[in-house]
Write an enzyme that holds these catalytic residues in place. Sequence first.
Site, PDB file in Angstrom:
ATOM      1  N   SER A  43     -45.079 -33.600 -38.719  1.00 43.00           N
ATOM      2  CA  SER A  43     -45.328 -34.961 -39.221  1.00 43.00           C
ATOM      3  C   SER A  43     -45.706 -35.898 -38.074  1.00 43.00           C
ATOM      4  CB  SER A  43     -44.077 -35.493 -39.931  1.00 43.00           C
ATOM      5  OG  SER A  43     -42.959 -35.405 -39.076  1.00 43.00           O
ATOM      6  N   ASN A  68     -31.491 -36.724 -39.952  1.00 42.56           N
ATOM      7  CA  ASN A  68     -31.490 -37.270 -41.315  1.00 42.56           C
ATOM      8  C   ASN A  68     -31.121 -38.755 -41.338  1.00 42.56           C
ATOM      9  OD1 ASN A  68     -32.058 -34.656 -41.854  1.00 42.56           O
ATOM     10  ND2 ASN A  68     -30.096 -34.163 -42.835  1.00 42.56           N
ATOM     11  N   THR A  90     -59.787 -67.082 -72.936  1.00 40.39           N
ATOM     12  CA  THR A  90     -58.872 -66.058 -73.443  1.00 40.39           C
ATOM     13  C   THR A  90     -59.778 -65.018 -74.092  1.00 40.39           C
ATOM     14  OG1 THR A  90     -58.589 -67.024 -75.639  1.00 40.39           O
ATOM     15  CG2 THR A  90     -57.044 -67.775 -73.946  1.00 40.39           C
ATOM     16  N   HIS A  91     -59.417 -63.774 -74.015  1.00 40.15           N
ATOM     17  CA  HIS A  91     -60.265 -62.674 -74.515  1.00 40.15           C
ATOM     18  C   HIS A  91     -61.648 -62.696 -73.858  1.00 40.15           C
ATOM     19  CE1 HIS A  91     -57.344 -62.300 -77.895  1.00 40.15           C
ATOM     20  NE2 HIS A  91     -57.331 -63.627 -77.796  1.00 40.15           N
ATOM     21  N   SER A 111     -78.271 -54.414 -50.795  1.00 35.31           N
ATOM     22  CA  SER A 111     -78.610 -53.102 -51.325  1.00 35.31           C
ATOM     23  C   SER A 111     -79.687 -52.476 -50.442  1.00 35.31           C
ATOM     24  CB  SER A 111     -79.126 -53.254 -52.759  1.00 35.31           C
ATOM     25  OG  SER A 111     -79.952 -52.165 -53.103  1.00 35.31           O
ATOM     26  N   LYS A 153     -80.345 -58.145 -53.898  1.00 30.93           N
ATOM     27  CA  LYS A 153     -78.918 -58.003 -54.183  1.00 30.93           C
ATOM     28  C   LYS A 153     -77.993 -58.635 -53.152  1.00 30.93           C
ATOM     29  CE  LYS A 153     -77.158 -56.093 -57.098  1.00 30.93           C
ATOM     30  NZ  LYS A 153     -76.903 -54.665 -57.322  1.00 30.93           N
ATOM     31  N   ASN A 188     -73.955 -58.155 -53.087  1.00 26.84           N
ATOM     32  CA  ASN A 188     -72.861 -57.518 -53.834  1.00 26.84           C
ATOM     33  C   ASN A 188     -71.482 -57.936 -53.327  1.00 26.84           C
ATOM     34  OD1 ASN A 188     -74.729 -56.054 -55.374  1.00 26.84           O
ATOM     35  ND2 ASN A 188     -74.883 -54.471 -53.805  1.00 26.84           N
ATOM     36  N   GLU A 241     -64.618 -55.952 -54.687  1.00 26.44           N
ATOM     37  CA  GLU A 241     -64.624 -54.658 -55.388  1.00 26.44           C
ATOM     38  C   GLU A 241     -63.690 -53.658 -54.710  1.00 26.44           C
ATOM     39  OE1 GLU A 241     -68.831 -53.481 -56.941  1.00 26.44           O
ATOM     40  OE2 GLU A 241     -69.084 -54.775 -55.213  1.00 26.44           O
ATOM     41  N   TYR A 282     -30.156 -34.743 -48.007  1.00 28.55           N
ATOM     42  CA  TYR A 282     -31.509 -34.714 -47.457  1.00 28.55           C
ATOM     43  C   TYR A 282     -32.226 -33.422 -47.832  1.00 28.55           C
ATOM     44  CZ  TYR A 282     -35.484 -34.618 -44.340  1.00 28.55           C
ATOM     45  OH  TYR A 282     -36.766 -34.544 -43.865  1.00 28.55           O
ATOM     46  N   GLN A 302     -39.876 -36.056 -46.366  1.00 29.31           N
ATOM     47  CA  GLN A 302     -40.853 -36.370 -45.322  1.00 29.31           C
ATOM     48  C   GLN A 302     -42.147 -36.912 -45.930  1.00 29.31           C
ATOM     49  OE1 GLN A 302     -41.139 -33.785 -41.811  1.00 29.31           O
ATOM     50  NE2 GLN A 302     -43.240 -33.360 -42.409  1.00 29.31           N
ATOM     51  N   LYS A 359     -43.544 -40.843 -45.922  1.00 34.03           N
ATOM     52  CA  LYS A 359     -44.134 -41.663 -44.855  1.00 34.03           C
ATOM     53  C   LYS A 359     -45.603 -41.981 -45.032  1.00 34.03           C
ATOM     54  CE  LYS A 359     -40.731 -40.103 -41.949  1.00 34.03           C
ATOM     55  NZ  LYS A 359     -40.425 -39.305 -43.152  1.00 34.03           N
TER      56      LYS A 359
HETATM   57  N1  ARG Z   1     -39.543 -35.435 -40.159  1.00 35.83           N
HETATM   58  C1  ARG Z   1     -38.406 -35.513 -40.992  1.00 35.83           C
HETATM   59  C2  ARG Z   1     -38.646 -36.492 -42.135  1.00 35.83           C
HETATM   60  O1  ARG Z   1     -39.537 -37.248 -42.016  1.00 35.83           O
HETATM   61  C3  ARG Z   1     -37.225 -35.959 -40.214  1.00 35.83           C
HETATM   62  C4  ARG Z   1     -35.927 -35.441 -40.711  1.00 35.83           C
HETATM   63  C5  ARG Z   1     -35.889 -33.982 -40.580  1.00 35.83           C
HETATM   64  N2  ARG Z   1     -34.598 -33.439 -40.843  1.00 35.83           N
HETATM   65  C6  ARG Z   1     -34.413 -32.130 -40.952  1.00 35.83           C
HETATM   66  N3  ARG Z   1     -33.215 -31.731 -41.144  1.00 35.83           N
HETATM   67  N4  ARG Z   1     -35.410 -31.273 -40.921  1.00 35.83           N
HETATM   68  O2  ARG Z   1     -37.989 -36.501 -43.108  1.00 35.83           O
END
Ligand code: ARG
Length: 481
Positions: free
Chosen positions: A30, A117, A162-163, A284, A290, A292, A297, A324, A329, A332
């Site tokens: 990650s 965790n 309205t509408h 365009s 144009k 735009n 949008e 956990y 993960q 994120k």
């Molecule tokens: N990269 C993990 C997460 O975002 C961190 C926690 C990992 N904990 C573990 N016991 N593998 O959740």
Amino acid sequence: MNETKNPVKKPWSGRFQEATNRLLEEFSASIQYDRRLYRQDIAGSKAHARMLARQGIISNRDADAIVKGLTEIEEEIRSGDFVWKPGLEDIHMNIEQALVERIGEAGKRLHTGRSRNDQVATDVRLYLREEIDRLDSFLLGLQQALLSQARAHQDLVLPGYTHLQRAQPVLWPHHMLAYFEMFKRDRERLRGCRKRTNVCPLGSAALAGTGFPIDRMYVARELGFSGITANSIDAVSDRDFIIEFLAAAGIIMAHLSRLSEELILWASSEFHFVDLPDSLCTGSSIMPQKKNPDAAELVRGKAGRVYGHLFGLLTTIKGLPLAYNRDLQEDKEALFDSIDTVCASVEIMSVLVANLAPREGYISKCVTQGFLTATDLADYLVGKGVPFREAHSVVGKVVFHCLSQGKELTDLGLDDLRAFSPLINEDIFEVLSAEGSVKARRCPGGTAPERVAEALARAEEEVVTVHIPPGGRRRLQQKVV
Ligand code: ARG
């Protein structure tokens, strides 16, 4: 990204006989995105280390070495010199390993009484707290843009719909203030979310807490949290605060999308109500004429993305047993992308709103067309003692007559009108004007000029910015009313 693919020894490799499969290594890393949390991760580790020393769990010397090492690592990351190791999975192990390489044994003591965790939960809470404040200041900017737009054309009357059918005349500032209210509620929602985000899970360790005599309140205070989480199992598995934020962000995007849609309609030749700034439109490649409304949008389009993240994370957690699980993960990227999307959308919308130019002359012509004051005629008859339902029916006939003659209400003379009701007198013409119509709507929350002036003044009062430095940081705050 500055990174090495060389195999690394995992801090948890003690009980393993085989190396991690390359596929899993890539699949589970990650670090590509959670390195965004480096400042928070380091702040959390410093607070934890200081606490460990205060409690006599590690020595002051070790804590000093840890804090110094972390400061250097932070600087290295900031300058772009830090070498990331995807083999070390995430931000937590990358920083911890770098610390051990830098300061040796003391670095190995940092993880005492802590788990990734509770560490990751702490990092994300710290991060989100800051981002909520940033988003809040963007929303404040948008509210201010709406107010300046309201002030700039305070007397402009436009057709209200309205509408998507012309309904009744409303004041331009009244319409702007409608959006102001939405963003005000959005900011309130963020404040609630911030409150529940701002509690410290550190000390929950893997899931059961720790046997070391830690001082959780000290760590919470050091990190500016308002308190500590109550249950260690909940603390490491709870992602409600992220979901809540994604929901709040989703609602903000919905509001932005409605505003976008309105601006897109208003900028079309069909409406012709506003001219959008050239700098926020594109041309365009084939049609030379144009212009735009791409900014609007894209904001409308990006709403779907944030809703998707909300549903994605809700789905991720729905089947998870306590506590956990690695599935978490997945929170994120959803969070980071939503924050980027909502902040950029609010920011660009502020510029769009601030630079909007209503075509006043054309709009003023429009309010005389489409029977916008038919309700006023009915209300006038009610004032003469006619029951509303009857008045409604009489005016319906007037409208039908006009439609068949290709006329507007204001094209009718007194005699034409009196043919429908002898109760109608000369004073009707003021009533049938767009200005007369808005003036009449004096109820609280209505579009009468004095009500709107009051609402505008109240709104301006609300967004007066005061700077308070919490923990040394300057931040914009709404004056609480
Ligand atoms: N990269 C993990 C997460 O975002 C961190 C926690 C990992 N904990 C573990 N016991 N593998 O959740």
